[in-house]
Motif scaffolding. Sequence first.
Motif, short mmCIF file in Angstrom:
data_model
loop_
_atom_site.label_atom_id
_atom_site.label_comp_id
_atom_site.label_asym_id
_atom_site.label_seq_id
_atom_site.Cartn_x
_atom_site.Cartn_y
_atom_site.Cartn_z
N SER A 159 0.84 -1.19 0.00
CA SER A 159 0.00 0.00 0.00
C SER A 159 0.88 1.25 0.00
O SER A 159 1.91 1.29 0.67
N PRO A 183 3.98 -7.36 0.68
CA PRO A 183 3.37 -6.59 1.77
C PRO A 183 3.16 -7.45 2.99
O PRO A 183 3.10 -8.68 2.92
N ARG A 216 -2.09 -3.78 5.67
CA ARG A 216 -3.33 -3.20 5.15
C ARG A 216 -4.11 -2.53 6.26
O ARG A 216 -4.72 -1.48 6.07
N ALA A 245 -2.56 0.83 7.07
CA ALA A 245 -2.92 1.82 6.04
C ALA A 245 -4.36 2.30 6.22
O ALA A 245 -4.66 3.49 6.09
N GLU A 246 -5.27 1.36 6.54
CA GLU A 246 -6.66 1.75 6.76
C GLU A 246 -6.79 2.67 7.96
O GLU A 246 -7.54 3.65 7.93
N SER A 303 -5.59 6.14 7.12
CA SER A 303 -6.59 6.83 6.31
C SER A 303 -7.79 7.24 7.16
O SER A 303 -8.30 8.36 7.05
#
Length: 410
Positions: free
Chosen positions: A113, A188, A194, A197-198, A201
């Motif tokens: 990501s 990754p 992940r 990254a979420e 965000s």
Amino acid sequence: MSARMTTSVRGRDATDATAPVAGAEGTEEALPPARLAYGAQTWREIAHLLLNLPMGLIGFVYVVTSLAIGVGLAITAVGLPLLAVSLLGVRQFGRVERARARALLKVRVEEPSPLPLRGLPWLTRLRTCVADPVAWRAALYEVIRLPWGVLTFGVTLASLFVLWPVLPFIARALTDVDRMLVRGLLSPSDELERRIAELESDRGVVVDTAAADLRRIERDLHDGAQARLVNLAMGLGLAKEKLLEDPDTAAVMVEEAHGEVKLALQELRDLARGIHPAVLTDRGLDAALSSVASRCTVPVRVTADLGSRPAAAIEGIAYFTVSELLQNVSKHSRARSAAVEVWRSGERLLIQVTDDGVGGASLDGGTGMAGLADRLGAVDGLFIVDSPVGGPTTVTAELPWRDRERPSAK
């Protein structure tokens, strides 16, 4: 006779050029077409092994030089920015190596990501780059590549001349190690990365939403209650001056000021309700949603089956989600009736708002639903809109359930 025989021979030659030719010495068979001893994948693996040395040398020099300078200057003002830029460059080296592995080794590795840098403060961006696990694993990969590249280059080049009959097996064994390195260091970090990254965000969404709410409250105070209070102060000042000269006019002005006070108080109540309604704190989600439904322009049936109250933050998000959806029903749906259902299912809080209006609502329709989806997504929630043209519209929201903390006994 001879002409006929010549034609017969030509016809045979034209139709079967590879057929055996009879002669005094016997029959000779045609040779099979020449072909390479190695298959296409073997040649790709050989190319990969020979490229390991130049690619490893370039990556090793970049990583060691840039990171050594960045770490060495970390105590200065330029050290950490230089280290962050160097790690961004290492990420690009990892991207090139993943592409090379996909093309030559047929290794399918997902791209990590991208770093969530947009909208973050400068220092937060710097910290995110320096702590990037993808870049540090790519740096380790480039360091390991140089000695491995020297070994694979030497073995492959020597085998081309000395051990060429068994080179396909040697190439496969060496590239299997390359495949393990790519999967282990350049892939990754699966669910963990992940998830990080979420969360990054979602944190940006929460910050932006809070800032927008603060700007809205400031605007409402400045343009609403504050303006009315200023007019009230001016009106009372004029009434005070006319109190002795013209008592009747002063009485009229005081009456107008009294009306302004009522309007200002109502605006302040509405503003406080928009921040966090008192009925939600005192009586819970069922009573608060019933209060919101009573202000809707269409009849609304509210059903809440919770058993206990969720955490205050979840309760607030659920309240404002229903409030925004009912505002959309009032403004856009042209519905005759609507319904709100709230219930708990396991560790999730589910909300469903339906109406019998004209439908056509969507997340990109400009009715604020995209903002609701972002808010719910920031707390691991879901937001689903089912609104065909002609209706009916069903909006389903899902939030994680967290129990309300009980006040500790003192």
